[in-house]
Every structure is written in C-alpha cells, then in structure tokens.
Design a protein around this motif. Structure first.
Motif, PDB file in Angstrom:
ATOM      1  N   ASP A 186       0.852  -1.192   0.000  1.00  0.00           N
ATOM      2  CA  ASP A 186       0.000   0.000   0.000  1.00  0.00           C
ATOM      3  C   ASP A 186       0.892   1.247   0.000  1.00  0.00           C
ATOM      4  OD1 ASP A 186      -1.957   1.869   0.307  1.00  0.00           O
ATOM      5  OD2 ASP A 186      -2.347   1.407   2.423  1.00  0.00           O
ATOM      6  N   THR A 197       2.564   4.651  -2.810  1.00  0.00           N
ATOM      7  CA  THR A 197       2.410   5.361  -4.086  1.00  0.00           C
ATOM      8  C   THR A 197       3.760   5.884  -4.546  1.00  0.00           C
ATOM      9  OG1 THR A 197       2.027   7.458  -2.977  1.00  0.00           O
ATOM     10  CG2 THR A 197       0.066   6.171  -3.544  1.00  0.00           C
ATOM     11  N   TRP A 232       4.426   9.171  -2.827  1.00  0.00           N
ATOM     12  CA  TRP A 232       4.934   9.113  -1.447  1.00  0.00           C
ATOM     13  C   TRP A 232       6.437   8.774  -1.457  1.00  0.00           C
ATOM     14  CZ3 TRP A 232       7.665   6.430   2.108  1.00  0.00           C
ATOM     15  CH2 TRP A 232       7.545   6.823   3.445  1.00  0.00           C
ATOM     16  N   CYS A 245      25.350   0.365   6.787  1.00  0.00           N
ATOM     17  CA  CYS A 245      25.507   1.301   5.662  1.00  0.00           C
ATOM     18  C   CYS A 245      26.853   2.021   5.677  1.00  0.00           C
ATOM     19  CB  CYS A 245      24.388   2.324   5.663  1.00  0.00           C
ATOM     20  SG  CYS A 245      22.766   1.569   5.531  1.00  0.00           S
ATOM     21  N   VAL A 257      10.311  -0.357   0.381  1.00  0.00           N
ATOM     22  CA  VAL A 257      10.437   0.590  -0.739  1.00  0.00           C
ATOM     23  C   VAL A 257      11.819   1.277  -0.754  1.00  0.00           C
ATOM     24  CG1 VAL A 257       7.960   1.050  -0.690  1.00  0.00           C
ATOM     25  CG2 VAL A 257       9.502   2.594   0.519  1.00  0.00           C
ATOM     26  N   LEU A 273      17.466   0.319  14.328  1.00  0.00           N
ATOM     27  CA  LEU A 273      17.665  -0.212  12.966  1.00  0.00           C
ATOM     28  C   LEU A 273      18.468  -1.496  13.083  1.00  0.00           C
ATOM     29  CD1 LEU A 273      17.669  -0.035   9.882  1.00  0.00           C
ATOM     30  CD2 LEU A 273      19.483   1.677  10.013  1.00  0.00           C
ATOM     31  N   PHE A 331      16.152   8.860  11.157  1.00  0.00           N
ATOM     32  CA  PHE A 331      16.318  10.065  10.335  1.00  0.00           C
ATOM     33  C   PHE A 331      16.876  11.226  11.160  1.00  0.00           C
ATOM     34  CE2 PHE A 331      15.055  13.920   8.223  1.00  0.00           C
ATOM     35  CZ  PHE A 331      15.137  13.631   6.869  1.00  0.00           C
ATOM     36  N   HIS A 372      26.091   8.997   1.710  1.00  0.00           N
ATOM     37  CA  HIS A 372      25.305   7.761   1.714  1.00  0.00           C
ATOM     38  C   HIS A 372      23.918   8.097   1.153  1.00  0.00           C
ATOM     39  CE1 HIS A 372      23.375   4.130   2.708  1.00  0.00           C
ATOM     40  NE2 HIS A 372      22.753   4.565   3.785  1.00  0.00           N
ATOM     41  N   ARG A 386      16.196  13.810   1.467  1.00  0.00           N
ATOM     42  CA  ARG A 386      16.025  14.883   2.462  1.00  0.00           C
ATOM     43  C   ARG A 386      17.202  14.914   3.435  1.00  0.00           C
ATOM     44  NH1 ARG A 386      11.315  13.996   5.634  1.00  0.00           N
ATOM     45  NH2 ARG A 386      11.327  11.825   5.017  1.00  0.00           N
ATOM     46  N   MET A 387      17.740  13.722   3.765  1.00  0.00           N
ATOM     47  CA  MET A 387      18.925  13.672   4.628  1.00  0.00           C
ATOM     48  C   MET A 387      20.127  14.272   3.910  1.00  0.00           C
ATOM     49  SD  MET A 387      18.648  10.035   6.536  1.00  0.00           S
ATOM     50  CE  MET A 387      20.286   9.494   6.248  1.00  0.00           C
ATOM     51  N   ASN A 427      18.501   2.844  -1.445  1.00  0.00           N
ATOM     52  CA  ASN A 427      19.518   2.709  -0.395  1.00  0.00           C
ATOM     53  C   ASN A 427      20.194   1.341  -0.541  1.00  0.00           C
ATOM     54  OD1 ASN A 427      20.990   2.358   1.936  1.00  0.00           O
ATOM     55  ND2 ASN A 427      19.375   3.056   3.319  1.00  0.00           N
ATOM     56  N   PHE A 484      26.087   6.727   7.173  1.00  0.00           N
ATOM     57  CA  PHE A 484      25.454   6.512   8.471  1.00  0.00           C
ATOM     58  C   PHE A 484      24.618   5.240   8.370  1.00  0.00           C
ATOM     59  CE2 PHE A 484      22.037   6.787  11.503  1.00  0.00           C
ATOM     60  CZ  PHE A 484      22.608   7.375  12.613  1.00  0.00           C
TER      61      PHE A 484
END
Ligand code: UT7
Length: 322
Positions: free
Chosen positions: A28, A30, A33, A113, A156, A190, A218, A249, A254-255, A279, A309
């Motif tokens: 679910d 898009t 998104w 990562c 995603v 994580l 984040f 990375h 946005r990061m 990623n 990170f």
C-alpha cells in the motif's frame, strides 16, 4: 609520510530494475509518497541465485581494470557488507578465489551502511603504515533479500549493488583523513533480529526482516552527519568552501539535502544516485563515487567528502583529494 590514493573505481548493479510503480502493486504505497519522502524512483534487485559476491566481483573487476592492475598487484582486500554470501569463508576469500589472488589478507567487516567507509579507513591505515602497497576496498550488498516485502515502511527503500575502489601508496595525498564512529545505544532503532548464535531457526525459516524506526533514525542521522562534517573539516584545517564534491550515503534525499545545507553546498556539487539505486547500504558511497568519476564530474585534484550513516549506529567520513 605515505598516503593512499584512489587509482581506480568500479560498480556493479543487477540487471533487474524495480520501479515505484512496480511496488504500488505489492504494498500500500504510491510513487508520489516514495519520491517525495525519499527521492527514490527505482532500485536494482539481484536475480534469484545472484549473490553479493557476484556483484562485488563485477565492481572489483571494473576498479582493477580502471587502475590497470592485475591479481598479483593486490596486497589486501577489505569488504564492507552485512549481506555476505556465506558465514565463512568471508567474502574477501570468496573474491580471491574468483580473481586468482593468493596469499594477501582478505576479510569483510560489518558496519551496515557505513561498511565501505569503515573498510576504506582500515585499508588506508595499512597503506599509510607501509604494510600494504595496493588494496582493494569494496562495499557490496543484497539488502532486498532481508526486507519484509509486506512492510511498506522498509521494502520501498532498499536496493542491491556493489562499488569498489583500488587504493595505492603514494607520497602525495590521496586520502587526507578518515573518521569512523559507532554507538550501540541505538541498536534497537535499525537492525536485523537474527543471526547464527541467536535466532538461527528464524533465520533458516526466512522469518526475519530488517526492522527500522525510520523517523527516529532520520533525526539522529541528520544530526550526526552534520557533526562528522565539522569533525572532518576541523581535522584538516579546511573550510566548507574547500570541498568540491559531497558524496553522501544515499538513504534519503532529504537527509542528503540537510547535510549539503550544513556544508553550504549547492546540490549541483552533490553526487546523487538515490533516485536510481535506492539505499544500497555499504555499496551506496562507492557506487556514487564511481558514477561521478566515470561521467567526468570528478576530476583529479578535486576534494571529495564521503560520508555514511547506518545501523548500529555506525557513521563515518573520508576526506579525499582525488
Ligand atoms: O541507511 C541507513 C539509515 N536509514 C535511514 O537513514 C532511513 C532514515 N529514515 C527515513 O528515510 C524516513 O524516516 C523514511 C523514508 C523511512 C520514512 O519517512 P518519514 O517521513 O519519516 O515517514 P514516517 O515514518 O514518519 O511515516 C509517515 C506516514 C505514516 O503514516 P501515518 O501514521 O502518518 O498515517 C506511515 O505509515 O507515512 C506512512 N508510510 C507510507 N506511506 C506510503 C510509511 N511508509 C510508507 C510508504 N508508502 N512506503
């Protein structure tokens, strides 16, 4: 004083591409998104039977060709990966067998990562102290194998791939400094729950998947990456204006924008692959480096700031005169 210089780069991506539209059919979510919250448009996914070592081999062969070196020139292999082919032999040894390299140390390390930056830091130290002349450093992952394809909050985000560099001892810099850190207090934000000595039955049953409290990750990531930028510049007595390219990375646009803002860098000086690769964990920084070297953006003499990170938390940076 000895330095290590990057003398070749390479990358390898699986052929299969999964778009956001493909994911709309599975969970679910898009396209809108995913693009607006992460910057990701597509990612590559390993085919059935295609392994992390297959991707690492492709990247290393490209990097060795670019560096114009053969198997006998390699004195060390260090690989950052959290998705190795086997528990042992380590992926360095598996790579040696494929490349016909016999004798020099070859090992992998886990730093999620940040794996490539950690591997680069280790190899750089060996070159600087004079024990190693030429090292192959790799970041390689098949994260899509360990995500829950019913969890829209994680599936995603990730993609598969490998990136590699060859570094060689030189009197001129080269890698100016590396900085690596970790703080296990954040281990529950994580993680992948099972391994060999814990939860092995779940692992065998394929019942576990990457767990992430994305929003909390984040916030800490943005803050921490800002700090490591300062640490790296201070260690080299440089100012923000001395950096030519940021190679971050590629977890979230946005990061990346937040770190670029902290550096006062226009986005045109930031190498972005998140839209095409997603990623790819330890593979993201060396693949982004290779993209910008091969398309001619990065030129000899440019100053590059590499940063990453990841889970642990782990984080690190490298300041490089290319
Ligand atoms: O690589 C190592 C480190 N990893 C990272 O750096 C990842 C860092 N975190 C992130 O990149 C972001 O936190 C994410 C991209 C993972 C999530 O973005 P966010 O803006 O922090 O979203 P959120 O987790 O706060 O969720 C906001 C909303 C929620 O819905 P409600 O509760 O507001 O109704 C989520 O359920 O977005 C929903 N959501 C989705 N909606 C559509 C979460 N995933 C999806 C999705 N599609 N795939």
């Amino acid at each position: 004083m000895k330095y290590s210089r990057i003398i070749g780069t390479g990358r390898c991506l699986p052929d299969k591409v999964v778009t956001n539209a493909d994911l709309e059919k599975i969970v679910d979510t898009t396209d809108e998104w995913i693009r607006s919250r992460t910057g990701i448009e597509r990612r590559h996914m390993a085919a059935e039977g295609e392994t992390t070592c297959d991707l690492a081999e492709g990247a290393v062969r490209e990097a060795m060709a670019a560096a114009e070196i053969g198997p006998d020139d390699v004195d060390m292999i260090v690989i950052g990966s959290t998705t190795p082919d086997q528990v042992f032999p380590n992926m360095g040894c598996l790579l040696q067998a494929r490349l016909g390299i016999h004798g020099p140390a070859a090992f992998s390390l886990e730093a999620a990562c940040s794996g490539f930056i950690f591997a680069l830091s280790v190899a750089d130290k060996y070159v600087r102290c004079g024990d190693v002349k030429t090292a192959v450093v790799v970041g390689a992952e098949t994260l899509t194998r360990i995500v829950d394809w019913n969890d829209r909050g994680t599936c995603v985000l990730f993609g598969d791939g490998a990136g590699a560099v060859v570094i060689r001892a030189d009197d001129e810099p080269g890698i100016l400094s590396t900085h690596i850190h970790a703080d296990g207090a954040y281990k529950d934000l994580l993680y992948f729950p099972s391994g060999v000595s814990k939860g092995f039955d779940q692992l065998k049953a394929g019942a576990d998947a990457v767990q992430m409290r994305g929003n909390e990750v984040f916030k800490v990531a943005v803050n921490t990456l800002g700090q490591i930028v300062d640490e790296t510049l201070e260690a080299n007595s440089l100012g923000k204006e001395d950096i030519d390219w940021l190679i971050p990375h590629q977890a979230n646009i946005r990061m990346i924008q937040a770190t670029a803002k902290k550096l006062g860098m226009p986005m045109e000086r930031v190498v972005l692959t998140v839209q095409d690769h997603g990623n790819t964990s330890a593979a993201s920084v060396p693949m982004a480096l290779d993209v910008a070297v091969r398309d001619g953006r990065i030129q000899r003499g440019d100053r590059l700031l590499l940063e990453a990170f990841g889970g642990g938390f782990t984080w690190g940076s490298a300041l490089v005169r290319y």
